[in-house]
Design an enzyme around this catalytic site. Structure first.
Site, PDB file in Angstrom:
ATOM      1  CG  LEU A 519      -1.943  -1.122   1.326  1.00  0.00           C
ATOM      2  CD1 LEU A 519      -2.685  -1.033   2.647  1.00  0.00           C
ATOM      3  CD2 LEU A 519      -2.910  -1.050   0.159  1.00  0.00           C
ATOM      4  N   GLY A 522       7.244   4.195   3.859  1.00  0.00           N
ATOM      5  CA  GLY A 522       7.607   5.404   4.581  1.00  0.00           C
ATOM      6  C   GLY A 522       8.947   5.265   5.255  1.00  0.00           C
ATOM      7  N   GLY A 523       9.224   6.201   6.174  1.00  0.00           N
ATOM      8  CA  GLY A 523      10.529   6.250   6.814  1.00  0.00           C
ATOM      9  C   GLY A 523      10.829   5.061   7.690  1.00  0.00           C
ATOM     10  CG  PHE A 524       9.507   4.687  11.146  1.00  0.00           C
ATOM     11  CD1 PHE A 524      10.806   5.106  11.274  1.00  0.00           C
ATOM     12  CD2 PHE A 524       8.501   5.463  11.693  1.00  0.00           C
ATOM     13  CE1 PHE A 524      11.124   6.262  11.955  1.00  0.00           C
ATOM     14  CE2 PHE A 524       8.800   6.613  12.380  1.00  0.00           C
ATOM     15  CZ  PHE A 524      10.117   7.022  12.514  1.00  0.00           C
ATOM     16  N   GLY A 525       9.401   1.862   7.214  1.00  0.00           N
ATOM     17  CA  GLY A 525       9.147   0.592   6.572  1.00  0.00           C
ATOM     18  C   GLY A 525       8.019   0.656   5.574  1.00  0.00           C
ATOM     19  CB  VAL A 527       1.743   0.056   4.894  1.00  0.00           C
ATOM     20  CG1 VAL A 527       0.378  -0.359   5.418  1.00  0.00           C
ATOM     21  CG2 VAL A 527       2.419   1.005   5.884  1.00  0.00           C
ATOM     22  CG  ASP A 638       4.721  12.980  11.581  1.00  0.00           C
ATOM     23  OD1 ASP A 638       4.901  11.860  11.071  1.00  0.00           O
ATOM     24  OD2 ASP A 638       4.968  14.045  10.975  1.00  0.00           O
TER      25      ASP A 638
END
Length: 827
Positions: A519, A522-525, A527, A638
């Site tokens: 989907l 992003g910065g942390f992985g 989805v 955020d």
């Protein structure tokens, strides 16, 4: 009634159209001949049915009609050329005619001339043809001689095979933006080639440079790859009498157009046959690269750091700020000056700087080798720098470029850049440790120091390695214990269960994390979409193994969301840990994130005012719960449109709590030295000093509110009072009593003016510079539901940039927090 034969013949003659009407009817093909006309409701179409020429009314205003060329499949919303852009037709009886003197003329009903091709041909064989390239051509001699063509007179669009031509120093053609998205009149921004050197492209705001491309790389200025086909946005093409840049595409590429819009962006669109829509493939300037992408952000000889999202200026080692006081205050317009003036009699000494966007004002020295390039610069006293420019990934060589006087628009650390050799004095060489090679004693001492240092470092490194390995093993074991302890989250009073989901169940649900189920990223992985065995759809947030922040964010998010229960907050269904894999399982949001709808011209049409207002209220209710009614008093930190997810009914849900903080008391302000958040949504006190509170989230909410109303991103350029972002633009419109002009054109006039004006004013109250001036979420939710609330007048937002006078104060390096930008995609 019975007619005689003569009467029948007379009746048939009366019913036949006149000769002029016959010519007009013939004009429905792709050609006009002398005497042919096109009325307000007629078009001519190119032979393959690609383009149409006729009249259109932007914004569906019958009082403003224009003669234009557009893509037939896309309709007149994709007008690529407008003849009378500054002289709209006001009556419905206007006609376009090819006159017998060879001129193509647009006339009003009273015969007055509105627009003309202004040709002098009197050939009897003149005709006008709309070609499948989109070029309207006036030609004679059986089509062998072109007298006039629309490609030589562009408006805001370049089509493949169109040229931007240099007719001599200082004279070039340009494409010029519309005044607004619904007004084709000449706008503020224009795009063209450098009128002096022809080696780079510019976007101008009025007469001032706004953005500049990298230098010509030996073949093209800008290239993009779409569907494995190359699009050369600017390809050098030398003619017999002029030099031009040619916009071209590879054979087999989709239909494309290059447009400069009213906010100063060059957009590259391609036509998608399946969806029958235009898709943005590239945008210049790319604001995601930060403020340095805009022209001359750091003044003469000042260097902008391309790695920084916000503007970060420095001087070369041999230069100092021209005005130290202004520089320290964040006014970089004075730039930098040399520490020591060089002595021409001592020749040239140069320091090489890599990863440089070459400065403006270059001159090309033809047929000079690399060694001759340096010699040419050294031979001229006021030569500042040189570059023997190559592009290694292309293998092309531009050749020798030299600069005289100040270096303008210097940027370092961008991709696709060059090496610049800056001229320095002998005194600077003696004082600069980077040039110790000029001293044999220093070099000998340096070798000894390096040898001893290397041995010490090897010993130290070995010790550190084994210490690190032991630390990692212990840390991994500790993290496993902590994560498994999260299976039951809560305080001693009323624990909340968060189920631990089996890893192999997740693999099965996501088809082994198939690309087709991805989907976003992003910065942390990443989805992924998944479906459990009971048929329930889920969204799996798979944290990156390389993310240094991943574990803490996972723990933080599980602890927080497990305690949060609200209809406008995304629901956490479970979590999983398997070896180094860390995952969070959320409820699936079929409509993904709000930014996907707001900033897409096709999807935003689905958002009527009622839907947008409900979204504003939903986000406000979710924030109010976090700030006031949850047990934890949470500050999100955020909040942005990509973190607002939409369920099947377009209801908004706030997501991504990995960066959130718990405060002990409402309105409590805390400090951090590690900033997290997203440029454009970050409150001034947080971005500058690391202070955050509920009012930081209120600021972010205000930005989102204005983005929902306008359908535009906050970080952009807006053609009013040099506003650098949406906040400044909105405030100027509000101050002048024209705030409804901010509303997304997709809404047209289908919105309640008083409600929109209330929301815009409320948004401006939320983004005020001082946190104490901003309303609380309690007050905001009351104002939203009140019919006629009395709102205070907002102060002008100052946490913005303008092109002339930056108002953001820099943080002293001793106090500057560490900045981490979040780029998490919505699920």
């Amino acid at each position: 009634m019975i007619f005689s034969l003569p009467q029948l013949l007379l009746l048939l003659l009366l019913l036949l159209p006149s000769s002029s009407q016959i010519r007009t009817a013939d004009a429905a093909g792709d050609t006009l001949r002398p005497g042919d006309t096109i009325g307000i409701n007629r078009t001519i179409v190119s032979s393959a049915g690609t383009f149409a020429l006729g009249f259109f009314a932007p914004g569906h205003s019958p009082s403003r009609t224009y003669l234009a060329i557009w893509y037939l499949d896309a309709g007149d919303d994709a007008a690529v050329w407008v003849a009378n852009r500054d002289s709209p037709v006001a009556d419905s009886a206007a006609v376009l005619a090819l006159q017998f003197d060879g001129n193509l003329v647009l006339s009003a009903s009273d015969g007055s001339k509105i627009w003309s091709s202004n040709t002098s041909s009197t050939s009897n064989g003149t005709e006008v043809v709309l070609l499948d390239s989109g070029n309207l051509v006036l030609r004679s001699g059986g089509g062998n001689t072109i007298i006039w063509e629309s490609f030589d007179h562009p408006t805001d669009t370049l089509l493949p095979r169109m040229r931007i031509v240099s007719y001599g120093i200082g004279v070039t053609t340009r494409i010029v933006s519309w005044k607004t998205s619904s007004d084709p009149a000449t706008g503020t921004f224009s795009f063209g080639m450098d009128p002096i050197t022809s080696m780079q492209a510019f976007i101008w705001r009025g007469s001032e440079p706004y953005w500049r491309s990298n230098a010509w790389n030996g073949s093209a200025i800008l290239t993009e790859n779409v569907d494995n086909e190359s699009i050369y946005i600017m390809l050098l093409a030398a003619g017999e009498q002029n030099l031009s840049w040619l916009y071209t595409v590879s054979q087999g590429s989709p239909e494309t157009r290059l447009v400069i819009n009213e906010t100063g962006f060059i957009k590259l669109f391609t036509w998608q046959v399946v969806s029958r829509s235009w898709v943005t493939q590239a945008s210049y300037p790319n604001m995601e690269l930060g403020a340095c992408i805009l022209y001359n952000q750091c003044g003469p000889n000042g260097v902008c750091d391309g790695r920084s999202i916000t503007r970060s200026c420095k001087c070369f080692a041999e230069f100092s700020p021209n005005n130290s006081t202004e520089w320290a205050a964040g006014n970089y317009s004075g730039g930098c000056v040399k520490n020591t003036r060089w002595d021409c009699s001592k020749g040239g000494f140069y320091k090489a700087y890599s990863k440089m966007k070459l400065p403006d004002g270059m001159l090309l020295v033809k047929d000079a080798s690399e060694s001759e390039c340096e010699a040419n610069c050294s031979a001229t006293c006021n030569c500042t720098a040189y570059s023997f420019a190559r592009m290694g990934n292309i293998g092309s060589t531009i050749g020798c470029l030299v600069w005289f006087g100040d270096m303008i628009d210097l940027v370092q650390n961008l991709t696709g850049t060059y090496e610049l050799h800056v001229r320095v004095s002998a005194a600077d060489l003696d004082n600069n440790s980077q040039y110790d090679g000029h001293s044999h004693k220093r070099k000998h001492l340096l070798v000894i120091i390096l040898a001893v240092g290397t041995a010490a470092m090897l010993l130290f490194g070995t010790t550190c390695y084994f210490t690190w390995v032991r630390h990692m093993r212990l840390g991994k074991a500790r993290r496993l214990r902590e994560l498994r302890a999260l299976d039951t989250i809560g305080s001693d009073k009323g624990a909340i269960n968060v189920p631990l989901v089996d890893f192999f169940s997740i693999l099965k649900a996501t088809d082994d994390f198939a690309v087709t189920n991805k989907l976003g990223e992003g910065g942390f992985g990443s989805v992924y979409k998944g479906r459990l065995e009971d048929g329930q759809y889920i969204a799996v947030k798979k944290l990156s193994e390389n993310s240094k922040q991943g574990f803490e964010e996972l723990k933080n998010e599980v602890k927080l969301i497990a305690r949060l229960q609200h209809t406008n907050l995304v629901r956490l269904l479970g979590w999983c840990i398997h070896e180094n894999e860390k995952m969070l399982i959320y409820e699936y949001m079929p409509n993904r994130s709000l930014d996907k709808y707001l900033f897409d011209s096709n999807l935003s049409a689905q958002l009527d005012w009622h839907t947008r207002f409900c979204m504003i209220q939903g986000v406000a209710q979710g924030l109010l719960y976090l700030h006031r009614y949850s047990r934890l008093h949470i500050i999100h930190r955020d909040l942005k449109t990509s973190n607002i997810l939409l369920d099947e009914n377009m209801n908004p849900k706030i997501s991504d709590f990995g960066l959130a903080r718990i405060v002990r008391e409402s309105h409590m302000e805390q400090n951090t030295r590690r900033l997290v958040g997203t440029y454009g949504y970050m409150a001034p006190e947080y971005g500058l000093h690391g202070r955050f509170s509920e009012k930081s989230d209120v600021y972010s909410f205000g930005v989102i509110l204005l983005e929902i109303i306008s359908g535009k991103r906050n970080t952009g350029s807006y053609s009013m009072n040099d506003s650098f972002n949406l906040l400044g633009y909105a405030w100027h419109l509000w101050a002048e009593g024209r705030c409804c002009e901010l509303v997304d054109p997709q809404l047209i006039d289908s919105f309640p003016v008083s409600e929109v004006e209330k929301c815009i004013q409320l948004g401006l109250l939320c983004v005020q510079d001082k946190s104490t001036d901003r309303p609380t979420m309690d007050a905001i939710t009351v104002m939203l539901v009140s019919k006629n609330p009395v709102l205070p007048s907002p102060h002008q937002p100052v946490y913005v940039f303008t092109t002339d006078s930056p108002t953001r104060v820099p943080i002293p390096s001793s106090r500057a927090p560490e900045l981490t930008m979040s780029t998490i995609e919505g699920r």
